[in-house]
Design an enzyme around this catalytic site. Structure first.
Site, PDB file in Angstrom:
ATOM      1  N   ARG A  89       0.849  -1.195   0.000  1.00 28.04           N
ATOM      2  CA  ARG A  89       0.000   0.000   0.000  1.00 28.04           C
ATOM      3  C   ARG A  89       0.886   1.247   0.000  1.00 28.04           C
ATOM      4  O   ARG A  89       1.959   1.237   0.590  1.00 28.04           O
ATOM      5  CB  ARG A  89      -0.862   0.035   1.275  1.00 28.04           C
ATOM      6  N   ASN A 105      11.867   0.630   3.324  1.00 25.62           N
ATOM      7  CA  ASN A 105      11.127  -0.288   2.460  1.00 25.62           C
ATOM      8  C   ASN A 105      12.112  -1.088   1.630  1.00 25.62           C
ATOM      9  O   ASN A 105      13.183  -0.599   1.259  1.00 25.62           O
ATOM     10  CB  ASN A 105      10.201   0.512   1.532  1.00 25.62           C
ATOM     11  N   THR A 106      11.759  -2.323   1.336  1.00 24.98           N
ATOM     12  CA  THR A 106      12.548  -3.124   0.412  1.00 24.98           C
ATOM     13  C   THR A 106      11.772  -3.246  -0.889  1.00 24.98           C
ATOM     14  O   THR A 106      10.567  -3.482  -0.884  1.00 24.98           O
ATOM     15  CB  THR A 106      12.885  -4.526   0.979  1.00 24.98           C
ATOM     16  N   HIS A 107      12.477  -3.023  -2.000  1.00 26.90           N
ATOM     17  CA  HIS A 107      11.821  -3.001  -3.324  1.00 26.90           C
ATOM     18  C   HIS A 107      12.585  -3.918  -4.264  1.00 26.90           C
ATOM     19  O   HIS A 107      13.826  -3.848  -4.329  1.00 26.90           O
ATOM     20  CB  HIS A 107      11.815  -1.557  -3.857  1.00 26.90           C
ATOM     21  N   ASP A 139       9.704   8.034   1.618  1.00 32.37           N
ATOM     22  CA  ASP A 139       9.288   9.445   1.727  1.00 32.37           C
ATOM     23  C   ASP A 139       7.882   9.551   1.140  1.00 32.37           C
ATOM     24  O   ASP A 139       7.215   8.536   0.917  1.00 32.37           O
ATOM     25  CB  ASP A 139      10.317  10.369   1.031  1.00 32.37           C
ATOM     26  N   GLY A 141       6.794  10.044  -1.704  1.00 30.17           N
ATOM     27  CA  GLY A 141       6.562   9.510  -3.048  1.00 30.17           C
ATOM     28  C   GLY A 141       6.413   7.999  -3.039  1.00 30.17           C
ATOM     29  O   GLY A 141       6.433   7.363  -1.985  1.00 30.17           O
ATOM     30  N   ASP A 143       8.242   4.733  -3.809  1.00 28.93           N
ATOM     31  CA  ASP A 143       9.568   4.153  -4.083  1.00 28.93           C
ATOM     32  C   ASP A 143      10.584   5.222  -4.488  1.00 28.93           C
ATOM     33  O   ASP A 143      11.452   4.982  -5.329  1.00 28.93           O
ATOM     34  CB  ASP A 143       9.452   3.086  -5.187  1.00 28.93           C
TER      35      ASP A 143
HETATM   36  C1  GRF Z   1       9.097  -8.659  -2.049  1.00 23.64           C
HETATM   37  O1  GRF Z   1       9.924  -8.920  -3.159  1.00 23.64           O
HETATM   38  C2  GRF Z   1       8.887  -7.183  -1.903  1.00 23.64           C
HETATM   39  O2  GRF Z   1      10.010  -6.403  -2.234  1.00 23.64           O
HETATM   40  C3  GRF Z   1       7.801  -6.940  -2.915  1.00 23.64           C
HETATM   41  O3  GRF Z   1       6.939  -8.052  -2.817  1.00 23.64           O
HETATM   42  C4  GRF Z   1       7.682  -9.148  -2.287  1.00 23.64           C
HETATM   43  C5  GRF Z   1       7.014  -9.561  -1.004  1.00 23.64           C
HETATM   44  O4  GRF Z   1       7.526 -10.785  -0.650  1.00 23.64           O
HETATM   45  N1  GRF Z   1       7.098  -5.711  -2.643  1.00 23.64           N
HETATM   46  P1  GRF Z   1       7.285 -11.355   0.843  1.00 23.64           P
HETATM   47  O5  GRF Z   1       5.864 -10.992   1.249  1.00 23.64           O
HETATM   48  O6  GRF Z   1       8.302 -10.708   1.741  1.00 23.64           O
HETATM   49  O7  GRF Z   1       7.500 -12.830   0.687  1.00 23.64           O
END
Ligand code: GRF
Length: 202
Positions: A89, A105-107, A139, A141, A143
């Protein structure tokens, strides 16, 4: 360092963080897990005895009021850091303003390339030879916040979106754990929150 992790799906990144934090020597602990739905990943929190909460957008009149409730539930745990790990979200301005930069956040792409909810599919469609993982400060925005850590993941001939995303996730788990460890040990120092800076400047 106490952490709240936000998820929306399977929670493989959350599981990696839970496993790392189960080691007494890990410099951070996960105090709670939040989700925007009854996510399968909540099972990992349960397995590790970590409390969880769910704030479903459809229960609110608008995004802002959903965000306010999510913020209240997060702040109830007084975390030092909030980690979005597969949280799907867009966080409203008041939520971001209250928590950033202690909000990361991880992207699954090398931002600024391929932002948004279909990063893996977009990288594959673009025909690039490699993509990767980005951990960044959230932030206002989508990502767009300052990048903290990136690691490259090759795209192989014949990769499906699933193959590539699984290969990305293997790297991603390691990157998010090491990023949290680096922040906890102040090898990565997050900037002072803007709200505090204003106070100091006046
Ligand atoms: C991850 O690759 C995350 O970066 C992306 O969706 C995936 C979620 O994987 N937004 P999980 O729920 O951590 O297994």
């Amino acid at each position: 360092l106490s952490i709240v992790v936000l998820i929306s799906g399977g929670g493989s990144n959350l599981r990696a963080l839970l496993e790392a934090a189960a080691d007494a020597n890990f410099p951070a602990r996960i105090v709670a897990v939040g989700s925007d739905n009854d996510a399968p990943g909540l099972e990992h929190a349960e397995a590790f005895g970590v409390p969880s909460f769910t704030v479903v957008p459809t229960a609110f009149a608008d995004r802002a009021s959903w965000g306010d409730e999510l913020l209240a539930q997060v702040e109830a745990w007084s975390p030092d850091l909030v980690v979005c790990a597969g949280f799907m979200r867009i966080l409203p301005p008041r939520f971001v303003a209250a928590l950033s930069p202690n909000l990361i956040n991880t992207h699954p792409a090398l931002l600024p390339a391929f932002p948004g909810a279909h990063a893996v599919r977009d990288a594959l469609a673009a025909g690039v030879a490699e993509t990767g993982v980005t951990v960044h400060i959230v932030d206002e925005g989508v990502d767009t916040g300052p990048v903290l850590v990136q690691r490259v993941v090759p795209i192989l001939a014949g990769d499906t979106e699933f193959d590539l995303h699984e290969r990305i996730k293997i790297v991603e788990r390691d990157v998010i754990v090491s990023a949290v460890e680096s922040i906890a040990e102040r090898r990565i120092v997050l900037p002072e929150p803007a709200r505090n800076r204003q106070h100091q400047e006046n």
